[in-house]
Design an enzyme around this catalytic site. Sequence first.
Site, PDB file in Angstrom:
ATOM      1  N   GLU A  51      32.781  29.595  62.109  1.00  0.00           N
ATOM      2  CA  GLU A  51      32.595  28.992  63.429  1.00  0.00           C
ATOM      3  C   GLU A  51      33.362  29.865  64.413  1.00  0.00           C
ATOM      4  O   GLU A  51      34.569  30.089  64.239  1.00  0.00           O
ATOM      5  CB  GLU A  51      33.158  27.572  63.394  1.00  0.00           C
ATOM      6  CG  GLU A  51      32.649  26.711  64.502  1.00  0.00           C
ATOM      7  CD  GLU A  51      33.200  25.294  64.427  1.00  0.00           C
ATOM      8  OE1 GLU A  51      33.108  24.624  65.449  1.00  0.00           O
ATOM      9  OE2 GLU A  51      33.737  24.878  63.390  1.00  0.00           O
ATOM     10  N   ASP A  62      39.830  20.701  72.349  1.00  0.00           N
ATOM     11  CA  ASP A  62      40.771  21.598  71.679  1.00  0.00           C
ATOM     12  C   ASP A  62      42.227  21.189  71.881  1.00  0.00           C
ATOM     13  O   ASP A  62      42.648  20.870  72.992  1.00  0.00           O
ATOM     14  CB  ASP A  62      40.585  23.043  72.183  1.00  0.00           C
ATOM     15  CG  ASP A  62      39.217  23.590  71.833  1.00  0.00           C
ATOM     16  OD1 ASP A  62      38.645  23.100  70.847  1.00  0.00           O
ATOM     17  OD2 ASP A  62      38.722  24.471  72.541  1.00  0.00           O
ATOM     18  N   TYR A 176      28.707  17.471  61.785  1.00  0.00           N
ATOM     19  CA  TYR A 176      30.121  17.830  61.920  1.00  0.00           C
ATOM     20  C   TYR A 176      30.916  16.529  62.056  1.00  0.00           C
ATOM     21  O   TYR A 176      30.847  15.857  63.070  1.00  0.00           O
ATOM     22  CB  TYR A 176      30.267  18.696  63.180  1.00  0.00           C
ATOM     23  CG  TYR A 176      31.578  19.417  63.362  1.00  0.00           C
ATOM     24  CD1 TYR A 176      32.801  18.774  63.157  1.00  0.00           C
ATOM     25  CD2 TYR A 176      31.601  20.744  63.782  1.00  0.00           C
ATOM     26  CE1 TYR A 176      34.008  19.437  63.350  1.00  0.00           C
ATOM     27  CE2 TYR A 176      32.806  21.416  63.990  1.00  0.00           C
ATOM     28  CZ  TYR A 176      33.999  20.761  63.773  1.00  0.00           C
ATOM     29  OH  TYR A 176      35.187  21.415  63.974  1.00  0.00           O
TER      30      TYR A 176
END
Length: 266
Positions: A51, A62, A176
Amino acid sequence: MKSTNISRSFSKIKKDKRIALMPFLMAGDPDLETTAKILLELQANGADMIELGIPYSDPLADGPIIQLAASRALSAGTSPDKVFKMLSELRDQLTIPIILFTYSNPLINKGLEKFCLQASKAGVSGLVVPDLPLEEAEKLSNIADSKEIDLVLLVAPTTPKDRMKKIAATSNGFTYLVSVTGVTGERSSLEDNVGTLVKQLKHSSSSPIAVGFGISDVKHIQQVREWGADGAIVGSALVKRIANASIGKKVEEAGSFCKELRAATN
């Protein structure tokens, strides 16, 4: 599910009776020349898919480690076009699927069609856009699909069951599964409810499931495997190792950590 680079990789890994090791790397940290070398080093040391983050100035999903990596990459002048150029130059050497991790803004700025076309020409196999809601995924999914790119969607621990089913049914390549509520980052332990979520997803879709966010070491990968997931995504722990290594040791450090993690996938 139609056959794509990602689905073929998962099928092969399943036959080998192990799970996929999927390291995350920030493109351009510390520079794109080093990123290119690390991509090849990860492949050589057992990464099944990689990724690759495109640095963005406002990364909602993040944690601090990856945010800092994105800041360093942006300071080094990294842009989507430069990332595509680097990947194009590696196209003959990279044989494993590359999955781009980006946000809606850079996609919309460039134009969905143009972004996917450039990604396809650069040999990209998948796309993850964490701030893209399910309701807006269909248009991008169709465009990506026409360029043989899988649009991978995310499921969080807080996602309601019905919505989880819809996401898993819409996601291409794999689903995911975000293992924590919150942002990316290293964790000392994984939350127990992840095992339950893996089972729920397995019931609602035949799509492979990869667990990410907080997967930091060998024991986490073993745990993810025991829960029945098909892949483990390791981000912050790798990004931190690369950041902490001296400039001449970054590639080697990434490779040795990848090799250590890969041993736990069997």
